[in-house]
Motif scaffolding. Sequence first.
Motif, PDB file in Angstrom:
ATOM      1  N   GLY A 131       0.790  -1.142   0.124  1.00 39.99           N
ATOM      2  CA  GLY A 131      -0.167   0.029  -0.084  1.00 39.99           C
ATOM      3  C   GLY A 131       0.866   1.412   0.138  1.00 39.99           C
ATOM      4  N   LYS A 132       2.190   1.230  -0.280  1.00 36.08           N
ATOM      5  CA  LYS A 132       3.010   2.489  -0.577  1.00 36.08           C
ATOM      6  C   LYS A 132       2.603   3.051  -1.845  1.00 36.08           C
ATOM      7  N   TYR A 133       1.613   3.705  -1.846  1.00 35.36           N
ATOM      8  CA  TYR A 133       1.406   4.253  -3.178  1.00 35.36           C
ATOM      9  C   TYR A 133       2.061   5.396  -3.474  1.00 35.36           C
ATOM     10  N   ASP A 134       2.578   6.375  -2.905  1.00 37.14           N
ATOM     11  CA  ASP A 134       3.367   7.347  -3.002  1.00 37.14           C
ATOM     12  C   ASP A 134       4.606   6.747  -3.551  1.00 37.14           C
ATOM     13  N   GLU A 135       5.199   5.906  -3.173  1.00 43.26           N
ATOM     14  CA  GLU A 135       6.459   5.494  -3.625  1.00 43.26           C
ATOM     15  C   GLU A 135       6.328   4.740  -4.736  1.00 43.26           C
ATOM     16  N   LEU A 136       4.952   4.095  -5.174  1.00 44.81           N
ATOM     17  CA  LEU A 136       4.689   3.619  -6.381  1.00 44.81           C
ATOM     18  C   LEU A 136       4.643   4.690  -7.517  1.00 44.81           C
ATOM     19  N   LYS A 174      -4.806   1.195 -15.942  1.00 42.01           N
ATOM     20  CA  LYS A 174      -6.091   0.427 -15.499  1.00 42.01           C
ATOM     21  C   LYS A 174      -5.726  -0.119 -14.100  1.00 42.01           C
ATOM     22  N   LEU A 175      -4.691  -0.798 -14.065  1.00 39.68           N
ATOM     23  CA  LEU A 175      -4.147  -1.789 -12.986  1.00 39.68           C
ATOM     24  C   LEU A 175      -3.342  -0.821 -11.827  1.00 39.68           C
ATOM     25  N   THR A 176      -3.081   0.105 -12.013  1.00 37.41           N
ATOM     26  CA  THR A 176      -2.415   1.213 -11.151  1.00 37.41           C
ATOM     27  C   THR A 176      -3.632   1.894 -10.334  1.00 37.41           C
ATOM     28  N   PRO A 177      -3.340   1.782  -8.917  1.00 37.44           N
ATOM     29  CA  PRO A 177      -4.246   2.388  -7.906  1.00 37.44           C
ATOM     30  C   PRO A 177      -4.297   3.775  -8.271  1.00 37.44           C
ATOM     31  N   GLU A 178      -5.419   4.166  -7.968  1.00 37.85           N
ATOM     32  CA  GLU A 178      -5.802   5.903  -8.571  1.00 37.85           C
ATOM     33  C   GLU A 178      -4.726   6.949  -7.679  1.00 37.85           C
ATOM     34  N   ALA A 179      -4.274   6.570  -6.448  1.00 33.25           N
ATOM     35  CA  ALA A 179      -3.492   7.266  -5.769  1.00 33.25           C
ATOM     36  C   ALA A 179      -1.897   7.052  -6.310  1.00 33.25           C
ATOM     37  N   ALA A 180      -1.789   6.157  -6.997  1.00 28.60           N
ATOM     38  CA  ALA A 180      -0.290   6.188  -7.389  1.00 28.60           C
ATOM     39  C   ALA A 180      -0.466   6.296  -9.164  1.00 28.60           C
ATOM     40  N   ARG A 181      -1.432   6.777  -9.606  1.00 29.84           N
ATOM     41  CA  ARG A 181      -1.173   7.489 -10.833  1.00 29.84           C
ATOM     42  C   ARG A 181      -0.531   8.854 -11.061  1.00 29.84           C
ATOM     43  N   PHE A 182      -0.401   9.120 -12.212  1.00 28.51           N
ATOM     44  CA  PHE A 182       0.486  10.243 -12.597  1.00 28.51           C
ATOM     45  C   PHE A 182      -0.440  11.713 -11.811  1.00 28.51           C
ATOM     46  N   SER A 183       0.384  12.442 -11.390  1.00 22.37           N
ATOM     47  CA  SER A 183      -0.171  13.713 -11.125  1.00 22.37           C
ATOM     48  C   SER A 183       1.001  14.679 -11.015  1.00 22.37           C
ATOM     49  N   PHE A 184       0.709  16.002 -10.789  1.00 25.51           N
ATOM     50  CA  PHE A 184       1.794  17.113 -10.743  1.00 25.51           C
ATOM     51  C   PHE A 184       2.333  17.177  -9.350  1.00 25.51           C
ATOM     52  N   ALA A 185       1.604  16.585  -8.300  1.00 24.93           N
ATOM     53  CA  ALA A 185       2.178  16.797  -6.957  1.00 24.93           C
ATOM     54  C   ALA A 185       3.618  16.206  -6.708  1.00 24.93           C
ATOM     55  N   PRO A 186       4.360  16.927  -5.827  1.00 25.70           N
ATOM     56  CA  PRO A 186       5.644  16.558  -5.811  1.00 25.70           C
ATOM     57  C   PRO A 186       5.931  15.003  -5.362  1.00 25.70           C
ATOM     58  N   LEU A 187       7.161  14.523  -6.069  1.00 21.70           N
ATOM     59  CA  LEU A 187       7.474  13.150  -6.202  1.00 21.70           C
ATOM     60  C   LEU A 187       8.502  13.005  -5.110  1.00 21.70           C
ATOM     61  N   ARG A 188       8.373  11.647  -4.572  1.00 23.31           N
ATOM     62  CA  ARG A 188       9.499  11.250  -3.547  1.00 23.31           C
ATOM     63  C   ARG A 188      10.792  10.872  -4.232  1.00 23.31           C
ATOM     64  N   PRO A 189      11.866  11.067  -3.673  1.00 20.30           N
ATOM     65  CA  PRO A 189      12.944  10.347  -4.304  1.00 20.30           C
ATOM     66  C   PRO A 189      13.097   8.867  -4.446  1.00 20.30           C
ATOM     67  N   LEU A 190      13.557   8.442  -5.301  1.00 22.15           N
ATOM     68  CA  LEU A 190      13.841   6.778  -5.596  1.00 22.15           C
ATOM     69  C   LEU A 190      14.578   6.413  -4.277  1.00 22.15           C
ATOM     70  N   ASP A 191      14.071   5.175  -3.711  1.00 25.91           N
ATOM     71  CA  ASP A 191      14.683   4.593  -2.508  1.00 25.91           C
ATOM     72  C   ASP A 191      16.037   3.973  -3.059  1.00 25.91           C
ATOM     73  N   PRO A 192      17.070   4.232  -2.245  1.00 29.38           N
ATOM     74  CA  PRO A 192      18.530   3.779  -2.503  1.00 29.38           C
ATOM     75  C   PRO A 192      18.408   2.082  -2.904  1.00 29.38           C
ATOM     76  N   GLU A 193      17.587   1.532  -2.286  1.00 32.21           N
ATOM     77  CA  GLU A 193      17.663   0.175  -2.626  1.00 32.21           C
ATOM     78  C   GLU A 193      17.117  -0.273  -3.985  1.00 32.21           C
ATOM     79  N   ILE A 194      16.369   0.803  -4.522  1.00 25.62           N
ATOM     80  CA  ILE A 194      15.994   0.681  -6.002  1.00 25.62           C
ATOM     81  C   ILE A 194      17.173   0.917  -6.889  1.00 25.62           C
ATOM     82  N   LYS A 195      17.960   1.689  -6.291  1.00 26.91           N
ATOM     83  CA  LYS A 195      19.117   2.220  -7.313  1.00 26.91           C
ATOM     84  C   LYS A 195      20.281   1.127  -7.293  1.00 26.91           C
ATOM     85  N   ALA A 196      20.384   0.446  -6.129  1.00 26.00           N
ATOM     86  CA  ALA A 196      21.304  -0.626  -6.014  1.00 26.00           C
ATOM     87  C   ALA A 196      20.774  -1.821  -6.909  1.00 26.00           C
TER      88      ALA A 196
END
Length: 531
Positions: free
Chosen positions: A105-110, A232-254
């Motif tokens: 349920g981490k839709y902001d990160e998604l 269609k599969l993406t939860p509404e809270a995780a869809r594209f918007s102009f709200a500020p984005l969180r930085p990518l998790d360092p684990e993702i980069k690794a």
Amino acid sequence: MNTQFDETPASPPDASPAGGSEVLHFEFRRNMGQIWRQSITFFAGTVFTMGAGYLVKIYVVRVLGAELLGLYALGMTLVSLTQLLGCLGLHGTAGRYVAVYSATGKYDELRAFLTRGVGIVFILNSILSIGLVFVGGWVARHLYHAPDLAQYIPLFAALTVLGALNVFYCQVLAGFKDIAKRTVITNFIGTTVVIGLTILFLEFGFGMRGYLWAQILNSFVVVALLVVAAWKLTPEAARFSFAPLRPLDPEIKAFAAACLGMGALEFLVSQADKILLGFYLNPTLVGIYVVASTVTSLIPLVLQSVNQIFAPVIADLHAQARKDVLERLFQTITKWVLGLTLPLAFVIIAFALPLMRIFGPAFEVGWPVLVIGAVGEVVNCGVGAVGYVLLMSGNQRRLMRVQFVMVAVSLLMNITLIPVFGVIGAALASATVNVASNFWNLMQVRRALQISPYNRSYFALAIPAAFAAATVVLARVWTGSMARPWLGILGAVVASYLVFCGVALKFSLDEADKMIATSAWAQLRGTLQRR
């Protein structure tokens, strides 16, 4: 007794030591049933794509000829390299982290991952594709010694961007666990569209440009459908918007960096032969080599289909410390994969010359490439899913060590053998690397997990294999002078499988094998009755 695999048994047997054998049998049946059911679906989609692709490949080769096909193969090496750099490993990351963020349920990160991921893939591949337009001509003339390739570089650049988005969104759908929808879009719709456009453009005389435009338009359609499906599969809270984005998790980069490294090793192993053939020889011989390689890629079809489903089962059983169930599945699956592969491999080896002749007289010289490649793929199927067993059991470092060494071996052998033996040298290098890496991975599995894909029943395959081989040899002799060699090849495939299966049912099946065979027949019969 119910011979079908249980979908969801009412309750597991007693897990006490006294009931240990029952638990083993229960877990084996449950996991084998899951692997069987899903493998059939994936196998059907793969067979459709490869079968239709093989037929249209014959048509394309006869229209374009070996030289233009070689130019296409060389151009695709530039596409693969550009996509590798442009994706930065994010395509390999999407399948994992889309699933993780959705499940937790981490839709902001998604939302941040999807937005940044798509942006990076599109922008970076676009920039690199523009660079490809400017440097591709130099590469075509000085590295590949194929100046005619330069005129097609802009079209390959367009394929690069669309292909990168295609790969990324395929992994996004995998992360949402909707493999069926992805298969429909990429395999059934995509294959049908590209075949129709290819035939249309080539019939109107557009040649190589028409072939490339067919793939560009098809890629555009597939990407558009994948984007809609992912939205269609993406939860509404995780869809594209102009709200500020969180930085990518360092684990993702690794993780992305690790995927990029693995992709680079895979690129060097899979593309080194074509690149060096282009450097040392000419596009015509590259085209002949690519056609032979395409035919040999049919051999591990069963292994590839099973691996897609077996991989997560390996991770699950290893996490539960169920090495006994894993080993039994490993042994049974490896035996069945090899058994269902051998008749086809025998036919490809025995009919290598007429198979290559189907593509045109100029391709006959590539029949030794077909034989050498087929032997390597038989070994690949004979050791089973050793690479996935290492990867999914947390032994990826052992796997990467093998891949790193094999890259060096591949480059050294290609550089040494291609100038002397031409396409046969490239085939020898590829088959040697295939065989050596599989045996090395097999040793690593034994050392790390103390399990083996072999038991006594595995070697019982020798009896039906011998009968199938004899059937293929007789078919080759009887059909040697046929006006339509493809009829003889088709007949040999059918006859060898019938003989192999008939003898195997009599001499080579243990209890687990009979359970699988009975279930397979029951499900096939049920499908036919429903139709």
